[in-house]
Design an enzyme around this catalytic site. Structure first.
Site, PDB file in Angstrom:
ATOM      1  N   ILE A  12       0.839  -1.207   0.000  1.00 37.45           N
ATOM      2  CA  ILE A  12       0.000   0.000   0.000  1.00 37.45           C
ATOM      3  C   ILE A  12       0.871   1.254   0.000  1.00 37.45           C
ATOM      4  O   ILE A  12       0.620   2.204  -0.740  1.00 37.45           O
ATOM      5  CB  ILE A  12      -0.984  -0.010   1.190  1.00 37.45           C
ATOM      6  CG1 ILE A  12      -1.919  -1.227   1.067  1.00 37.45           C
ATOM      7  CG2 ILE A  12      -1.799   1.281   1.230  1.00 37.45           C
ATOM      8  CD1 ILE A  12      -2.849  -1.433   2.245  1.00 37.45           C
ATOM      9  N   GLY A  36       8.540  -5.082   1.935  1.00 35.48           N
ATOM     10  CA  GLY A  36       8.540  -4.214   0.757  1.00 35.48           C
ATOM     11  C   GLY A  36       9.694  -4.572  -0.171  1.00 35.48           C
ATOM     12  O   GLY A  36      10.537  -5.401   0.159  1.00 35.48           O
ATOM     13  N   SER A 116      -7.038  -0.399  10.435  1.00 37.01           N
ATOM     14  CA  SER A 116      -7.649  -1.566   9.789  1.00 37.01           C
ATOM     15  C   SER A 116      -9.069  -1.823  10.266  1.00 37.01           C
ATOM     16  O   SER A 116      -9.404  -1.580  11.435  1.00 37.01           O
ATOM     17  CB  SER A 116      -6.796  -2.791  10.127  1.00 37.01           C
ATOM     18  OG  SER A 116      -7.439  -3.962   9.703  1.00 37.01           O
ATOM     19  N   TYR A 140      -3.445  -8.945  15.656  1.00 35.89           N
ATOM     20  CA  TYR A 140      -3.142  -7.884  14.696  1.00 35.89           C
ATOM     21  C   TYR A 140      -4.114  -6.712  14.871  1.00 35.89           C
ATOM     22  O   TYR A 140      -3.708  -5.553  14.980  1.00 35.89           O
ATOM     23  CB  TYR A 140      -3.210  -8.453  13.264  1.00 35.89           C
ATOM     24  CG  TYR A 140      -3.333  -7.394  12.225  1.00 35.89           C
ATOM     25  CD1 TYR A 140      -2.242  -6.599  11.882  1.00 35.89           C
ATOM     26  CD2 TYR A 140      -4.555  -7.156  11.585  1.00 35.89           C
ATOM     27  CE1 TYR A 140      -2.361  -5.600  10.933  1.00 35.89           C
ATOM     28  CE2 TYR A 140      -4.679  -6.166  10.645  1.00 35.89           C
ATOM     29  CZ  TYR A 140      -3.587  -5.386  10.315  1.00 35.89           C
ATOM     30  OH  TYR A 140      -3.708  -4.392   9.392  1.00 35.89           O
ATOM     31  N   LYS A 144      -3.630  -2.561  16.118  1.00 34.42           N
ATOM     32  CA  LYS A 144      -4.106  -1.357  15.412  1.00 34.42           C
ATOM     33  C   LYS A 144      -5.020  -0.521  16.323  1.00 34.42           C
ATOM     34  O   LYS A 144      -4.955   0.709  16.318  1.00 34.42           O
ATOM     35  CB  LYS A 144      -4.840  -1.752  14.131  1.00 34.42           C
ATOM     36  CG  LYS A 144      -3.932  -2.377  13.069  1.00 34.42           C
ATOM     37  CD  LYS A 144      -3.018  -1.335  12.437  1.00 34.42           C
ATOM     38  CE  LYS A 144      -2.067  -1.937  11.424  1.00 34.42           C
ATOM     39  NZ  LYS A 144      -1.187  -0.962  10.783  1.00 34.42           N
ATOM     40  N   PHE A 168     -10.506  -1.587   4.676  1.00 39.09           N
ATOM     41  CA  PHE A 168     -11.144  -2.895   4.538  1.00 39.09           C
ATOM     42  C   PHE A 168     -10.202  -3.740   3.660  1.00 39.09           C
ATOM     43  O   PHE A 168      -9.008  -3.736   3.904  1.00 39.09           O
ATOM     44  CB  PHE A 168     -12.604  -2.743   4.072  1.00 39.09           C
ATOM     45  CG  PHE A 168     -13.493  -2.394   5.258  1.00 39.09           C
ATOM     46  CD1 PHE A 168     -13.336  -1.192   5.945  1.00 39.09           C
ATOM     47  CD2 PHE A 168     -14.421  -3.288   5.747  1.00 39.09           C
ATOM     48  CE1 PHE A 168     -14.097  -0.887   7.078  1.00 39.09           C
ATOM     49  CE2 PHE A 168     -15.192  -2.998   6.878  1.00 39.09           C
ATOM     50  CZ  PHE A 168     -15.026  -1.808   7.535  1.00 39.09           C
ATOM     51  N   ASN A 169     -10.673  -4.480   2.674  1.00 39.20           N
ATOM     52  CA  ASN A 169      -9.764  -5.408   1.972  1.00 39.20           C
ATOM     53  C   ASN A 169      -9.077  -4.735   0.788  1.00 39.20           C
ATOM     54  O   ASN A 169      -9.666  -4.616  -0.295  1.00 39.20           O
ATOM     55  CB  ASN A 169     -10.555  -6.631   1.504  1.00 39.20           C
ATOM     56  CG  ASN A 169     -10.958  -7.513   2.667  1.00 39.20           C
ATOM     57  OD1 ASN A 169     -11.687  -7.081   3.565  1.00 39.20           O
ATOM     58  ND2 ASN A 169     -10.481  -8.731   2.680  1.00 39.20           N
ATOM     59  N   ARG A 220     -16.681  -9.761   1.211  1.00 35.38           N
ATOM     60  CA  ARG A 220     -15.833  -8.710   1.765  1.00 35.38           C
ATOM     61  C   ARG A 220     -15.969  -7.440   0.939  1.00 35.38           C
ATOM     62  O   ARG A 220     -16.390  -7.468  -0.212  1.00 35.38           O
ATOM     63  CB  ARG A 220     -14.352  -9.131   1.742  1.00 35.38           C
ATOM     64  CG  ARG A 220     -14.018 -10.320   2.619  1.00 35.38           C
ATOM     65  CD  ARG A 220     -14.074  -9.957   4.094  1.00 35.38           C
ATOM     66  NE  ARG A 220     -13.712 -11.073   4.944  1.00 35.38           N
ATOM     67  CZ  ARG A 220     -14.562 -12.035   5.340  1.00 35.38           C
ATOM     68  NH1 ARG A 220     -15.817 -12.012   4.933  1.00 35.38           N
ATOM     69  NH2 ARG A 220     -14.164 -12.990   6.141  1.00 35.38           N
ATOM     70  N   ARG A 281     -12.274 -20.898   7.388  1.00 28.55           N
ATOM     71  CA  ARG A 281     -11.055 -20.506   8.106  1.00 28.55           C
ATOM     72  C   ARG A 281     -11.485 -19.943   9.468  1.00 28.55           C
ATOM     73  O   ARG A 281     -12.368 -19.076   9.520  1.00 28.55           O
ATOM     74  CB  ARG A 281     -10.319 -19.441   7.288  1.00 28.55           C
ATOM     75  CG  ARG A 281      -8.965 -19.061   7.816  1.00 28.55           C
ATOM     76  CD  ARG A 281      -8.217 -18.172   6.829  1.00 28.55           C
ATOM     77  NE  ARG A 281      -8.900 -16.906   6.559  1.00 28.55           N
ATOM     78  CZ  ARG A 281      -8.425 -15.948   5.770  1.00 28.55           C
ATOM     79  NH1 ARG A 281      -7.259 -16.116   5.156  1.00 28.55           N
ATOM     80  NH2 ARG A 281      -9.094 -14.835   5.573  1.00 28.55           N
ATOM     81  N   GLY A 283     -12.287 -17.869  12.567  1.00 30.05           N
ATOM     82  CA  GLY A 283     -12.299 -16.417  12.796  1.00 30.05           C
ATOM     83  C   GLY A 283     -12.849 -15.608  11.638  1.00 30.05           C
ATOM     84  O   GLY A 283     -12.970 -14.390  11.742  1.00 30.05           O
ATOM     85  N   ASP A 284     -13.164 -16.244  10.503  1.00 29.05           N
ATOM     86  CA  ASP A 284     -13.683 -15.504   9.348  1.00 29.05           C
ATOM     87  C   ASP A 284     -15.178 -15.234   9.493  1.00 29.05           C
ATOM     88  O   ASP A 284     -15.981 -16.176   9.531  1.00 29.05           O
ATOM     89  CB  ASP A 284     -13.509 -16.336   8.063  1.00 29.05           C
ATOM     90  CG  ASP A 284     -12.241 -16.009   7.309  1.00 29.05           C
ATOM     91  OD1 ASP A 284     -11.487 -15.126   7.765  1.00 29.05           O
ATOM     92  OD2 ASP A 284     -12.007 -16.641   6.262  1.00 29.05           O
TER      93      ASP A 284
END
Ligand code: WQD
Length: 327
Positions: A12, A36, A116, A140, A144, A168-169, A220, A281, A283-284
């Site tokens: 990003i 990076g 995030s 994570y 944030k 978001f995504n 998403r 998965r 936690g999704d």
């Protein structure tokens, strides 16, 4: 404006730096190149290779007369953060505290922070607005959220004005095909699909097809990285004009399912992109979609390039740039 982009060689950050430079700003980059790549650095940038954990070095770079900083240097794999919290505590929490202290020591009082949607956790309602309860389900997201809380205190106590951008995504690549450094070991859906398309992986695993969504796969809010970059520019301009701190979501307000993205990728790439359906998965959530009313109101920003075709076509161009001979 003279802007320091911390993490500017990353996925990003490199798009943010490119767009700021396009708009005539003077860009310096800090990056340790852990995720990076030098390929993302353009000749007109000043580049400082080093680590935000090296406080004296960080202060020496930050003292070079910047109007503002953008902080995108972080580890970002939610799943990994549950297995290796110490990595996320050090890189994200300690690293950011160093940046905040160094900014204060160096006299930088404007900061755009890469936050995030992971701070919200399991959705209680949709679309998710900024007032939604904040209860991260992974470490994570916790890092944030803690940083946002630190920022509020530094705003009050040290006069550090910030805009926290809750992505978001993020997906897609530069619209003009200039930024094409690929992410190392990606875990996110679009780069995984691209790796299958170029033959680096045998198939896409679709994590769950029994969600309460129209086609059963997860939904998403995918936001094109150039849209994200535009929001960073708008946040910097706003901070210079009116130094007041706030946090906003950055999403497209559109939900796309895993199978819709796969379908678009097959059409656009012309590759078969095999898939296997596996279990959910852990936690999704089934569906995550942002409200971007606050970003529109406070930044005059809305997504313009976040349709699935643009996301896939620009990603495919970046991947074929690298894998033209194997594809
Ligand atoms: C998207 C969809 C998966 C890979 C993550 C972070 C979040 C934020 C954005 C940074 C889901 C499915 C994925 C695959 C699949 N990051 N999927 N097969 O989990 O929504 O969000 O990135 O701030 O914090 O958690 O993104 O790209 O991993 O998944 O089926 O191989 O694709 O189940 O429905 P996610 P993702």
């Amino acid at each position: 404006m003279k802007v320091l982009v911390i993490g500017g060689a990353g996925y990003i950050g490199s798009h943010v730096a490119r767009l700021l430079a396009d708009k005539g700003h003077d860009i310096s980059i800090i990056d340790n190149l852990s995720s990076g790549t030098e390929e993302n650095l353009f000749p007109e940038y000043a580049f400082f290779r080093g680590d935000i954990l090296d406080y004296p070095w960080l202060v020496s770079v930050m003292k070079q007369g910047y109007d503002a900083a953008v902080h995108l240097a972080a580890a970002k794999a939610a799943g990994e953060s549950m297995r290796r919290p110490e990595k996320y505590a050090t890189q994200n929490l300690t690293g950011t505290i160093n940046i905040l202290n160094a900014a204060c020591e160096a006299g930088i009082s404007r900061l755009v922070f890469s936050s995030s949607a992971a701070i919200y956790g399991e959705p209680k309602y949709l679309p998710i607005d900024e007032a939604h309860p904040k209860d991260p389900t992974n470490f994570y997201g916790f890092t944030k959220l803690e940083i946002e809380r630190c920022l509020e205190w530094y705003d009050r106590l040290k006069g550090l004005r910030f805009v926290a951008l809750r992505y978001f995504n993020a997906a897609g690549y530069d619209l003009e095909g200039r930024v094409h450094g690929l992410e190392k070991n990606p875990a996110n859906l679009v780069p995984v699909i691209m790796e299958v398309a170029v033959g680096l992986r045998p198939h896409l695993e679709v994590f769950g097809t029994d969600y309460p969504t129209p086609d059963g796969s997860g939904v998403r809010d995918y936001i094109h990285v150039t849209d994200l970059a535009e929001a960073h520019c708008a946040a910097l301009v706003r901070l210079m004009k009116e130094p007041r701190s706030f946090a906003v979501n950055l999403g497209s307000e559109q939900g796309l399912s895993v199978l819709e993205i796969l379908d678009a990728a097959r059409k656009i790439t012309g590759r078969s992109i095999p898939m296997v359906m596996t279990g959910r998965r852990p936690g999704d959530p089934a569906k995550l979609v942002a409200s971007s009313a606050a970003a529109k109101d406070l930044l005059g920003w809305e997504a313009k390039h976040s349709d699935v075709e643009t996301i896939i076509a620009t990603s495919w161009r970046a991947y074929t740039h690298h894998f033209a001979h194997d594809a």
